[in-house]
Design a protein around this motif. Structure first.
Motif, PDB file in Angstrom:
ATOM      1  N   GLU A 581      11.791  -1.975  -6.569  1.00 48.29           N
ATOM      2  CA  GLU A 581      11.795  -1.958  -5.111  1.00 48.29           C
ATOM      3  C   GLU A 581      12.114  -0.565  -4.559  1.00 48.29           C
ATOM      4  O   GLU A 581      11.839  -0.261  -3.401  1.00 48.29           O
ATOM      5  CB  GLU A 581      12.805  -2.968  -4.564  1.00 48.29           C
ATOM      6  N   PHE A 582      12.708   0.282  -5.391  1.00 49.06           N
ATOM      7  CA  PHE A 582      13.025   1.634  -4.937  1.00 49.06           C
ATOM      8  C   PHE A 582      11.754   2.447  -4.644  1.00 49.06           C
ATOM      9  O   PHE A 582      11.792   3.406  -3.875  1.00 49.06           O
ATOM     10  CB  PHE A 582      13.884   2.364  -5.969  1.00 49.06           C
ATOM     11  N   ILE A 583      10.641   2.056  -5.269  1.00 52.33           N
ATOM     12  CA  ILE A 583       9.396   2.786  -5.037  1.00 52.33           C
ATOM     13  C   ILE A 583       8.951   2.634  -3.582  1.00 52.33           C
ATOM     14  O   ILE A 583       8.509   3.597  -2.947  1.00 52.33           O
ATOM     15  CB  ILE A 583       8.304   2.312  -6.012  1.00 52.33           C
ATOM     16  N   GLU A 584       9.073   1.427  -3.041  1.00 45.50           N
ATOM     17  CA  GLU A 584       8.732   1.218  -1.629  1.00 45.50           C
ATOM     18  C   GLU A 584       9.615   2.074  -0.731  1.00 45.50           C
ATOM     19  O   GLU A 584       9.169   2.588   0.296  1.00 45.50           O
ATOM     20  CB  GLU A 584       8.889  -0.259  -1.255  1.00 45.50           C
ATOM     21  N   GLU A 585      10.881   2.206  -1.103  1.00 47.23           N
ATOM     22  CA  GLU A 585      11.808   3.009  -0.299  1.00 47.23           C
ATOM     23  C   GLU A 585      11.445   4.493  -0.366  1.00 47.23           C
ATOM     24  O   GLU A 585      11.561   5.215   0.626  1.00 47.23           O
ATOM     25  CB  GLU A 585      13.238   2.778  -0.779  1.00 47.23           C
ATOM     26  N   ILE A 586      11.037   4.948  -1.541  1.00 52.73           N
ATOM     27  CA  ILE A 586      10.621   6.348  -1.687  1.00 52.73           C
ATOM     28  C   ILE A 586       9.418   6.646  -0.791  1.00 52.73           C
ATOM     29  O   ILE A 586       9.317   7.716  -0.182  1.00 52.73           O
ATOM     30  CB  ILE A 586      10.275   6.652  -3.165  1.00 52.73           C
ATOM     31  N   LEU A 587       8.513   5.675  -0.696  1.00 52.94           N
ATOM     32  CA  LEU A 587       7.281   5.843   0.080  1.00 52.94           C
ATOM     33  C   LEU A 587       7.434   5.459   1.545  1.00 52.94           C
ATOM     34  O   LEU A 587       6.481   5.584   2.324  1.00 52.94           O
ATOM     35  CB  LEU A 587       6.167   4.990  -0.546  1.00 52.94           C
ATOM     36  N   TYR A 588       8.625   5.010   1.923  1.00 52.11           N
ATOM     37  CA  TYR A 588       8.838   4.475   3.265  1.00 52.11           C
ATOM     38  C   TYR A 588       8.524   5.501   4.352  1.00 52.11           C
ATOM     39  O   TYR A 588       8.899   6.672   4.257  1.00 52.11           O
ATOM     40  CB  TYR A 588      10.289   4.013   3.414  1.00 52.11           C
ATOM     41  N   GLU A 589       7.804   5.053   5.375  1.00 51.77           N
ATOM     42  CA  GLU A 589       7.518   5.888   6.536  1.00 51.77           C
ATOM     43  C   GLU A 589       7.875   5.121   7.797  1.00 51.77           C
ATOM     44  O   GLU A 589       7.478   3.962   7.960  1.00 51.77           O
ATOM     45  CB  GLU A 589       6.030   6.276   6.581  1.00 51.77           C
ATOM     46  N   GLU A 590       8.641   5.753   8.666  1.00 49.38           N
ATOM     47  CA  GLU A 590       9.000   5.110   9.923  1.00 49.38           C
ATOM     48  C   GLU A 590       7.784   5.034  10.832  1.00 49.38           C
ATOM     49  O   GLU A 590       6.942   5.928  10.844  1.00 49.38           O
ATOM     50  CB  GLU A 590      10.118   5.889  10.629  1.00 49.38           C
TER      51      GLU A 590
END
Length: 591
Positions: A581-590
């Motif tokens: 799930e950390f991968i989604e956080e790394i790629l997260y864009e507001e």
């Protein structure tokens, strides 16, 4: 090297209380030494104690100080670990002898026998250490306290004390006046996020009586809660008790912005952290790539492509040593040199030493005679039979004596070697046949060791032969060669560096590949094994900090590998996996 505005602000306040929150690669050691120089400049009466956690860190700091300070100035600065100062303070105040190293684990084994425990020594040490580090044990369970009290009782009976006893006695002795506070005007604590409850109490006791304290660390890099480190919590406590000036060293001199900001994206999902802006002194041009593979072995083929394409030093980082083993076998099969600094490697174990000699004996019947006694002993043969068999082998010049002189007086394991050595020594070219031989050898060792003794390491090493290419002879020859060179190489940083996330802290590389970033590995499976929402959040935040540390080791290029299936070459089983799930956080864009 000049100072940034934030670094200079910390130096200018060196005679006060300071909390320096330092980004990865933000020059905290350079800043610390500049603070030392400033303190010594303001008064000849100042004496400084610099604190860290390992002897290696002490040595490195001493070397850095020697390059910046005159001989006269250097004599006014003492660099030490916390534990070294504790033991010196309590010398003569605590009866008995210090319990440390292997003797400590042997002593824990006595606790196991006393209470009839089936727990392994590592888990027992974790219980004893975690309680020993607490100033208040009211939160501990009755069972934990029974274990700890038994440990304490046996220590008293046998005249022993441990490092936690020394630490607690040091603090309580200063409070009662039995032990003198150390005569330093300034304390500089490096890696402050790694301090535990007792270490902070000891530091605070000096601070309350006039010594100036500067604490340097990064709550986002607090990854040692399992050994008592308090991280963000200890930084908050320091601010409450001493109202220090807070200095955020927010400029990273290591990572390209693409890498730093990807790491920042993820770490900002943590709640318990000091908010901080992140900047980098480097221009754009870094690379962050996330590769989702169909199979766990595909990640190594992709790494190989990158390794051949992009120059500079490479590191492969993984959550655990177990995952590093697969990487090391792959590198061995591709004849790529590697080293494993700061880690207790599988290659340094007695089991690895045995497997090396076992394979050598199977491949080289004549030269392998020199290892015959060790192999037979490992497999449980009697000393009398070993002596007789080895004498025959030396007389004939080959281990083939086992085949022609098999005796019912020998152990079942030795008879099995005699019956199987010819089959194991055929030069097969078919991969399926080679796999069958490897499985048979693993089954043999499990039986020879009595099944009650785990052979996980031996199994992992023999399974590594599956990843090699070529005939059975070629694989064994390459394996022996590579294992020998790996054992001899030690911590020399040649080729690709392999490290766990924990072990990579303090290191930096031009190129980093993070492998096995899947659910159940990172975050670990144990993270979710709790019904307490607060405990779960704290565990998740530490897992996130571990990945943050790993990501910020990269200077130019960061590749992250995940996959959707994992295959076991021995069993043929294929298991579905989920990318972390950390991968989604790394790629997260507001939005």
């Amino acid at each position: 090297m000049s100072l940034t505005q934030k670094q200079q602000s910390a130096v200018d306040n060196s005679n006060g209380y300071n909390l320096l929150c330092a980004l990865p690669g933000s020059g905290k050691t350079h800043t610390l030494i500049s603070i030392v120089e400033e303190i010594l400049t303001t008064s000849n009466a100042h004496r400084i104690c610099m604190l860290t956690f390992t002897n290696a860190a002490v040595k490195e700091m001493e070397e850095r100080l020697s390059k910046r300070l005159s001989y006269r100035e250097r004599k006014k600065v003492h660099v030490s670990t916390f534990h070294s100062l504790f033991t010196k303070q309590v010398k003569g105040k605590v009866p008995g002898t210090l319990l440390i190293g292997p003797a400590y684990y042997n002593f824990l084994d006595r606790v196991k026998r006393e209470l009839g425990l089936t727990i392994n020594l590592k888990d027992l040490a974790s219980i004893v250490d975690s309680i020993g580090m607490k100033m208040n044990t009211s939160s501990c369970s009755d069972r934990e306290m029974e274990i700890y009290n038994t440990y304490q009782r046996l220590k008293r009976i046998n005249g022993k004390y441990d490092l936690n006893d020394a630490a607690k006695k040091s603090v309580s002795g200063m409070v009662t006046g039995e032990i003198n506070r150390l005569n330093y005007t300034h304390f500089l604590a490096d890696e402050f996020q790694d301090t535990d409850e007792i270490q902070f109490a000891w530091l605070a006791e000096h601070g309350r009586f006039g010594a100036k304290v500067t604490a340097v660390g990064d709550d986002d890099q607090s990854i040692y809660s399992w050994r008592g480190a308090k991280g963000y919590e200890i930084m908050v406590d320091f601010q409450k008790q001493f109202s220090p000036q807070l200095h955020i060293l927010d400029t990273c001199f290591r990572c390209r912005p693409e890498i730093l900001f990807a790491a920042q994206n993820m770490i900002e999902f943590n709640v318990d952290r000091i908010p901080k802006e992140m900047e980098t002194s480097k221009a754009s041009g870094g690379v962050v790539e996330i590769h989702e593979h169909k199979n766990n072995y595909d990640q190594f083929n992709k790494f190989l492509d990158s390794y051949k394409t992009y120059h500079g030093q490479w590191a492969i980082l993984a959550r655990t040593n177990k995952h590093l083993e697969k990487a090391s076998f792959f590198l061995m099969s591709e004849d790529i040199p590697f080293s494993i600094p700061n880690e207790k490697s599988i290659w340094d174990t007695p089991q690895a030493d045995f497997v090396l000699k076992f394979i050598y004996l199977v491949r080289y019947h004549q030269a392998g005679v020199k290892y015959l006694s060790e192999v037979l002993a490992y497999c449980g043969e009697s000393e009398e039979n070993i002596k007789h068999i080895v004498e025959m082998a030396y007389a004939s010049g080959s281990i083939n004596v086992l085949i022609f002189n098999e005796s019912s007086d020998w152990s079942v394991s030795t008879q099995k070697i005699a019956q199987s050595i010819s089959k194991w020594s055929e030069n097969y070219s078919n991969s399926e046949t080679i796999l069958d031989v490897i499985i048979e050898m693993i089954d043999f060792l499990a039986e020879a060791r009595g099944h009650q003794k785990k052979i996980n390491i031996e199994k992992s090493l023999l399974n590594g032969l599956i990843n090699f290419k070529g005939s059975w002879f070629h694989r064994m020859e390459q394996f022996v060669k590579e294992l020998n060179s790996t054992k001899e190489k030690g911590d020399v940083n040649d080729g690709v560096v392999l490290s766990t996330f924990h072990g990579s802290k303090g290191l930096e590389f031009e190129n980093v590949a993070i492998i096995d970033l899947i659910q159940g590995v990172s975050p670990s499976k144990q993270t979710g094994e709790t019904d307490c929402e607060i405990t779960f959040r704290k565990r998740m935040e530490e897992e996130r900090r571990l990945v943050y540390v790993a990501m910020t080791r990269a200077m130019e290029r960061l590749e992250i590998h995940t996959y959707t299936t994992a295959s076991d070459p021995e069993s043929g089983n294929v298991t579905k996996t989920i990318p972390s799930e950390f991968i989604e956080e790394i790629l997260y864009e507001e939005d």
